[in-house]
Design an enzyme around this catalytic site. Sequence first.
Site, short mmCIF file in Angstrom:
data_model
loop_
_atom_site.label_atom_id
_atom_site.label_comp_id
_atom_site.label_asym_id
_atom_site.label_seq_id
_atom_site.Cartn_x
_atom_site.Cartn_y
_atom_site.Cartn_z
N SER A 1 -12.36 -0.74 26.66
CA SER A 1 -12.04 -1.98 25.96
C SER A 1 -11.54 -1.60 24.57
CB SER A 1 -13.30 -2.85 25.85
OG SER A 1 -13.00 -4.02 25.13
N GLY B 1 -18.54 -12.84 18.93
CA GLY B 1 -19.69 -13.31 18.14
C GLY B 1 -19.38 -14.50 17.25
N ALA B 2 -18.26 -15.19 17.51
CA ALA B 2 -17.88 -16.33 16.67
C ALA B 2 -18.33 -17.64 17.30
CB ALA B 2 -16.37 -16.34 16.48
N GLY B 3 -19.10 -17.56 18.38
CA GLY B 3 -19.53 -18.78 19.06
C GLY B 3 -18.45 -19.31 20.00
N SER C 1 -17.63 -17.66 22.78
CA SER C 1 -18.00 -17.16 24.09
C SER C 1 -17.12 -16.04 24.63
CB SER C 1 -18.08 -18.30 25.09
OG SER C 1 -19.04 -17.97 26.03
N SER C 2 -16.96 -15.03 23.82
CA SER C 2 -16.28 -13.83 24.31
C SER C 2 -17.08 -13.21 25.45
CB SER C 2 -16.11 -12.82 23.18
OG SER C 2 -17.36 -12.31 22.75
N GLU D 1 -25.51 -12.08 32.33
CA GLU D 1 -25.89 -12.28 30.93
C GLU D 1 -27.40 -12.49 30.78
OE1 GLU D 1 -23.03 -14.16 28.65
OE2 GLU D 1 -24.31 -14.45 26.91
N ASP E 1 -21.09 -21.82 29.15
CA ASP E 1 -19.93 -21.02 28.74
C ASP E 1 -19.09 -20.60 29.94
OD1 ASP E 1 -21.28 -21.27 26.40
OD2 ASP E 1 -21.82 -19.15 26.21
N TYR F 1 -33.12 -18.51 19.21
CA TYR F 1 -32.63 -19.25 20.38
C TYR F 1 -33.74 -19.38 21.42
CZ TYR F 1 -29.56 -20.29 24.40
OH TYR F 1 -28.98 -20.85 25.50
P1 ADP Z 1 -19.92 -14.72 21.82
O1 ADP Z 1 -20.03 -14.87 23.31
O2 ADP Z 1 -20.18 -16.00 21.11
O3 ADP Z 1 -18.64 -14.10 21.37
P2 ADP Z 1 -22.15 -12.99 22.30
O4 ADP Z 1 -23.13 -12.32 21.40
O5 ADP Z 1 -22.67 -13.89 23.36
O6 ADP Z 1 -21.09 -13.72 21.37
O7 ADP Z 1 -21.29 -11.89 23.04
C1 ADP Z 1 -20.62 -10.91 22.29
C2 ADP Z 1 -20.78 -9.57 22.95
O8 ADP Z 1 -20.05 -9.53 24.20
C3 ADP Z 1 -20.20 -8.43 22.13
O9 ADP Z 1 -21.12 -7.97 21.17
C4 ADP Z 1 -19.91 -7.39 23.20
O10 ADP Z 1 -21.09 -6.71 23.56
C5 ADP Z 1 -19.49 -8.25 24.38
N1 ADP Z 1 -18.02 -8.42 24.42
C6 ADP Z 1 -17.33 -9.56 24.29
N2 ADP Z 1 -15.99 -9.36 24.39
C7 ADP Z 1 -15.83 -8.05 24.60
C8 ADP Z 1 -14.70 -7.19 24.79
N3 ADP Z 1 -13.45 -7.67 24.79
N4 ADP Z 1 -14.93 -5.88 24.98
C9 ADP Z 1 -16.17 -5.39 25.00
N5 ADP Z 1 -17.28 -6.13 24.83
C10 ADP Z 1 -17.13 -7.44 24.62
MG MG Z 2 -21.79 -15.47 24.34
#
Ligand code: ADP
Ligand code: MG
Length: 375
Positions: A58, A110-112, A114-115, A148, A160, A212
């Site tokens: 990644s 981590g911006a909320g 939902s990455s 998750e 999400d 949470y």
């Molecule tokens: P959010 O879902 O709000 O962005 P989360 O804490 O739930 O925040 O998830 C973020 C985590 O998901 C990151 O710290 C990482 O571990 C993982 N993650 C998200 N996107 C990627 C990516 N493109 N590559 C690798 N890890 C990722």
């Molecule tokens: Mg998340």
Amino acid sequence: MAPRSLTARRATWSAPGRVNLIGEHTDYNDGLALPFAIPMCTTVHGVARDDAIVRVSSTGRDPIEFGTSTTPGEVFGWGAYVAGVVWAMSTAGHRVPGADLQITSEVPVGAGLSSSAALECAVTLALADLAALDLAAGEIVTIARRAENDFVGAPTGALDQTASMYGRAGHVVCFDARAMSCEAVPCDPEAEGLMLLVIDTGVGHRHAGGEYAQRRAGCADAAAQLGVRSLRALDVESLDRHLARLDVRHRPLVRHVVTENERVRRTVEHLRARRLREVGPLLTESHVSLRDDFAVSIPELDTAVDTALHAGALGARLTGGGFGGSVIALVPRERMDDVVQGVRVEYADRGFATPSFMPVAPSAGAGATSDPTRR
Ligand code: ADP
Ligand code: MG
């Protein structure tokens, strides 16, 4: 969702992040929420391997490698989100092939927004395609959520993943966590001269963290005290009667959840009647409830909300779990510059981190990147 090709040795799938218009901390209380898919996606390009190894890269992170029979506790960090999907697919009875997975993403982490769900859904889709599995969207939601909850160890609801899978351009997803159902509700800000603006505070939230889990446990305790399966069983009309029977410390939590479900219902009514403007005050009420009753806001979120409203937003609220992340604001197009400038200046004056701004229109959900229906 049909696989792109039954003999695919390569597969490229994308899944979007999401923003929640309204309905916060309701999903794990069997409640209602109104998320929508945003235009930013995570894309997974997968190539099948002949062995039982999964290699993942990644952008900007060290590559990882694990076996297809990985179990919880064997992979940590960001790799757990990917290994969790492999594990959840296997435990659901699917054979997961070895694969090389290459991940790129436009979703801020981590911006909320939902990455994590975007990553899980895109990985599930790519692996399902490589394995020639015809998984229904609902099954993908379940797999991604198990990854998750049970592999990463973050006790989140299915909101999400549902938004990422079922999002549709020009619509929000009305998610009912009790029925585990969702329905597309029209939402076209542009048609009303409005914009939905995400303001990222730059403060990372911690979902897996204690706050949470504490709120979640408090809601479960309150439901048990009242003898109901979940807080969804309560309605606003009889709220005061229920509150009187509860421990004082549980009352604000319950008041938030019950009134938030009601705000979602009213928002849906306004959206169906094409009255998005009327949704503004409900967004602000939701923020006040999250700030004062559910106690999940922080000064950066409150400042973004207050400043946006002062600069002409029709409504604004923190979106996502709180303790950082983003605000969503409903802004008349002609006031956008004022809102962005206002928040920038106020953040600088208070010595906060630099915020970022993303106008977001409700967009298409997950799909193969070659799919012409995706925008
Ligand atoms: P959010 O879902 O709000 O962005 P989360 O804490 O739930 O925040 O998830 C973020 C985590 O998901 C990151 O710290 C990482 O571990 C993982 N993650 C998200 N996107 C990627 C990516 N493109 N590559 C690798 N890890 C990722
Ligand atoms: Mg998340």
